[in-house]
Scaffold this motif. Structure first.
Motif, PDB file in Angstrom:
ATOM      1  N   ILE A   1      31.654 -14.757 -24.810  1.00  0.00           N
ATOM      2  CA  ILE A   1      30.961 -14.962 -26.077  1.00  0.00           C
ATOM      3  C   ILE A   1      31.994 -14.959 -27.203  1.00  0.00           C
TER       4      ILE A   1
ATOM      5  N   LEU B   1      21.047  -7.866 -29.365  1.00  0.00           N
ATOM      6  CA  LEU B   1      21.739  -8.762 -28.431  1.00  0.00           C
ATOM      7  C   LEU B   1      21.573 -10.219 -28.865  1.00  0.00           C
ATOM      8  N   GLU B   2      20.330 -10.595 -29.206  1.00  0.00           N
ATOM      9  CA  GLU B   2      20.127 -11.998 -29.593  1.00  0.00           C
ATOM     10  C   GLU B   2      20.813 -12.314 -30.924  1.00  0.00           C
TER      11      GLU B   2
ATOM     12  N   ALA C   1      24.820 -12.110 -29.749  1.00  0.00           N
ATOM     13  CA  ALA C   1      25.289 -13.016 -28.701  1.00  0.00           C
ATOM     14  C   ALA C   1      24.937 -14.467 -28.986  1.00  0.00           C
ATOM     15  N   THR C   2      23.798 -14.696 -29.654  1.00  0.00           N
ATOM     16  CA  THR C   2      23.358 -16.088 -29.827  1.00  0.00           C
ATOM     17  C   THR C   2      23.253 -16.487 -31.296  1.00  0.00           C
ATOM     18  N   SER C   3      23.600 -15.592 -32.178  1.00  0.00           N
ATOM     19  CA  SER C   3      23.405 -15.809 -33.628  1.00  0.00           C
ATOM     20  C   SER C   3      21.947 -16.138 -33.938  1.00  0.00           C
ATOM     21  N   GLY C   4      21.064 -15.485 -33.228  1.00  0.00           N
ATOM     22  CA  GLY C   4      19.623 -15.624 -33.506  1.00  0.00           C
ATOM     23  C   GLY C   4      18.946 -16.691 -32.668  1.00  0.00           C
ATOM     24  N   MET C   5      17.658 -16.403 -32.352  1.00  0.00           N
ATOM     25  CA  MET C   5      16.853 -17.360 -31.573  1.00  0.00           C
ATOM     26  C   MET C   5      16.125 -18.282 -32.567  1.00  0.00           C
ATOM     27  N   PRO C   6      15.509 -19.374 -32.068  1.00  0.00           N
ATOM     28  CA  PRO C   6      14.713 -20.207 -32.973  1.00  0.00           C
ATOM     29  C   PRO C   6      13.598 -19.392 -33.649  1.00  0.00           C
TER      30      PRO C   6
END
Lengths: 197, 470
Positions: A115, A159-160, A163-168
């Motif tokens: 990541i 985590l979201e 790790a993902t810079s946020g979900m939709p």
């Protein structure tokens, strides 16, 4: 700032593991959510992501204010036991919690290498997940188990975010809606127990 | 289309605020409305967008939607006489319908989802609504198990979300927000730059799903919950909830197979064989219908996952369909078999007279023998094709002897289960005292629907369709 907030997030979670009073546990949950909300708003501001800022604001209103308030109301209304002694003795917890943290950092190493951003935060969110599970396991009373579950939700949100810079946005809203449903169900379960009694 | 798919559930939700004595006779009729959109899905060009990229119908979801719809109709029919078998207040009855409706909406979303997030939201909604359905039984055991379900179910569902986040993180650099969409992930699976991260995500998601299906090491939690709740809850679990969980497993594993098929096979193989090993002995020791059928459900879901991971898609789907019809039918029968005293297996099939009684006797016998794969049960054929698929995959990777050893072990374990069911059947038929028992028309009708669905599943048209899915 983000490092301070993530430290605060972890510190509130660890303190919650040693707490023996219900209202104090709700307070730690609220502070844990507050640090999470401020973290999401800060990261969102830094990377110019409005979705994450909105998620942070939702977290602030819902998890840091509304849910702790409802939990306190529920515990008052249904006379839940305020003494919540953990099954794991404090001196064992002092050894167990750092061991769990070190183990998680070691476990998460291959993932964090993949990541690009906030690598340590990912490891912290996974360790927060394990610590929340510990909170659920170490208590016999139902209220700390519920708070443990809510802290798992916080760990997953962290985590979201990291790790993902946020979900939709739609998914984030759905998750918040489900969280509200959890509270409704908990309230109903207690209510029916009272009716039966 | 989405409105039509959720219409029966919405009607149920609205009617649950009305008098239960009237609505319980209307709901079985309104539940039939689900058949129209479910059948229509088969005739639409695939993939058919129901709601943008979020809900998309393909052959797999159309099949699982139809199976779940039939189960929902059967259960709604049988629930109308629930009060004649168990003690339930009108308020609890209404609440049961209310949460059944929310459960149904949640699972429709999960089954039709083409987006990992929507899939999770649907599953979470269904899980939470089930908690309250368990609680409609007002015994202390049901109270305890409702909380247990809340906690363990939440852990399972959290693990699924945890895995989804890792999968999303692995694919976001190449797909952006489209990394949430199953079809995009499948299309670009080979381009994912960190396959290890994806595989970790897949393993954690699967673990969450396996917990929800009662796989190793959580073998007993579902059985305990189903024992404590009213029998329609167990029927809904086995017929619809597990369908929604397994379709998620199908979708995630399809993407994982595109990345590394051997890893998926080994992971699922070890997990499912371990599960079947433990469950077969637990079944052998089961002392009541509910636990027996519940544990048998775990065994069948493990077999379905194993066949799917082995590449036996046709076998997995056939087994899935047969299980989804047989298990709710058996759980609904349990409500009638146990209404004259719980845990009493001896003589449970005695004392049924009249046309309805004889029909119930015949259908229950049929379902009991079909669930242990006696030919011409669809399960017999699915197991033949499934084991064939396992041999094929072993040939490809040159470990045929090892696989044959594993299949023999599995057959030995399945024969333990077979022996237990035959023993139970004989005890039900030949032992115990004969007492007059009552069966209601709608219950027999529900069982007839399940039996007809099984027959339809065995038609060449169904076989052809399932082969086309694979």
């Amino acid at each position: 700032m983000t490092s301070f907030l993530i430290g605060l997030f972890l510190a509130t979670l660890i303190t919650a593991l040693f707490t023996m009073r219900l209202y104090r546990l709700i307070l730690w949950y609220s502070l844990n959510s507050l640090s999470l909300a401020l973290l999401a708003i800060t990261i969102g501001y830094n990377i110019d992501d409005n979705t994450m800022i909105i998620s942070g604001i939702f977290t602030l209103i819902l998890k840091a204010m509304l849910i702790p308030y409802i939990l306190k109301r529920v515990s008052l209304k249904f006379g839940l036991s305020r003494q919540i002694s953990p099954n794991v003795a404090v001196h064992y917890s002092i050894i167990l919690i750092p061991a769990l943290l070190v183990f998680t950092f070691y476990l998460a190493e291959p993932i964090t290498n993949m990541i690009a951003s906030n690598t340590n935060f990912v490891a912290i969110s996974i360790s927060a997940l394990f610590l929340s599970l510990l909170l659920m396991i170490e208590h016999k009373n139902i209220a700390p188990k519920i708070i443990g579950f809510l802290m798992i939700e916080n760990a997953l949100f962290l985590l979201e975010t990291t790790a993902t810079s946020g979900m939709p946005m739609l998914i984030e809203l759905g998750i918040f809606l489900d969280l509200l449903m959890v509270i409704v169900i908990i309230n109903l379960l207690f209510k029916q127990e009272e009716e039966v009694a | 289309m989405i409105y039509l798919l959720v219409l029966p559930a919405v009607i149920m939700l609205i009617l649950s605020f009305w008098s239960v004595n009237r609505s319980k006779y209307i709901l079985p009729i309104t539940s039939l409305l689900i058949l129209f959109p479910s059948i229509k899905l088969f005739f639409l060009p695939k993939p058919y967008s129901i709601w943008g990229d979020y809900l998309v119908a393909d052959d797999l979801s159309a099949y699982i939607m139809l199976v779940s719809s039939v189960v929902a109709i059967g259960v709604t029919l049988a629930v109308s006489t629930l009060g004649l078998h168990v003690k339930i207040s009108d308020a609890s009855y209404s609440r049961f319908y209310r949460f059944f409706a929310i459960f149904w909406i949640g699972l429709t979303l999960s089954i039709m989802a083409n987006n990992m997030g929507i899939y999770w939201i649907g599953l979470e909604t269904a899980t939470l609504s089930t908690v309250y359905m368990i609680k409609t039984n007002s015994t202390p055991l049901a109270k305890k198990e409702a909380w247990n379900y809340m906690i363990v179910g939440a852990i399972g569902i959290s693990l699924i979300l945890f895995g989804i986040i890792l999968i999303y993180a692995s694919a976001k650099p190449i797909l952006g927000e489209e990394a949430m969409i199953f079809s995009s992930l499948l299309e670009h699976a080979k381009e994912i730059k960190s396959p290890f991260l994806f595989e970790i995500g897949f393993a954690i998601t699967s673990l969450g799903m396996f917990i929800k299906m009662g796989f190793f090491p959580m073998n007993l939690w579902l059985a305990n919950i189903e024992r404590a709740s009213f029998y329609p809850v167990a029927a809904l679990f086995s017929g619809i909830l597990e369908s929604a969980v397994i379709i998620g497993f199908f979708r995630f594993s399809k993407i994982a197979v595109a990345i590394n098929p051997l890893h998926v096979f080994l992971f699922v193989f070890i997990y499912t064989v371990l599960t079947i090993f433990i469950v077969s002995f637990l079944i052998y020791r089961a002392k009541d219908f509910m636990r027996l059928f519940s544990l048998s459900g775990v065994e069948h879901m493990a077999i379905i996952a194993l066949f799917w991971a082995s590449g036996g898609v046709f076998a997995a789907l056939l087994h899935f369909g047969a299980h989804a019809f047989l298990k709710p039918a058996l759980f609904l029968s349990t409500g009638i078999l146990e209404s004259k005293g719980k845990y009493k297996i001896a003589g449970a099939l005695k004392g049924y007279s009249g046309i309805k009684g004889k029909a119930f006797y015949f259908l229950t016998t049929l379902f009991l023998l079909a669930i242990i794969s006696l030919p011409p049960s669809p399960m017999f054929f699915s197991e033949l094709y499934g084991f064939g698929a396992m041999v094929e995959i072993a040939k490809k990777h040159q470990h045929l002897l090892l696989m044959i050893g594993a299949i023999v072990t599995l057959l030995v374990l399945l024969s333990i289960i077979f022996y237990k069911f035959v023993e139970v059947y004989q005890s039900m038929k030949y032992e115990g005292k004969e007492e007059a028992r009552v069966v209601y028309g709608n219950e027999v009708l529900a069982l007839v629907i399940f039996a007809l669905s099984l027959v339809l599943l065995m038609t060449p048209w169904s076989f052809e369709f399932l082969r086309a899915v694979s």
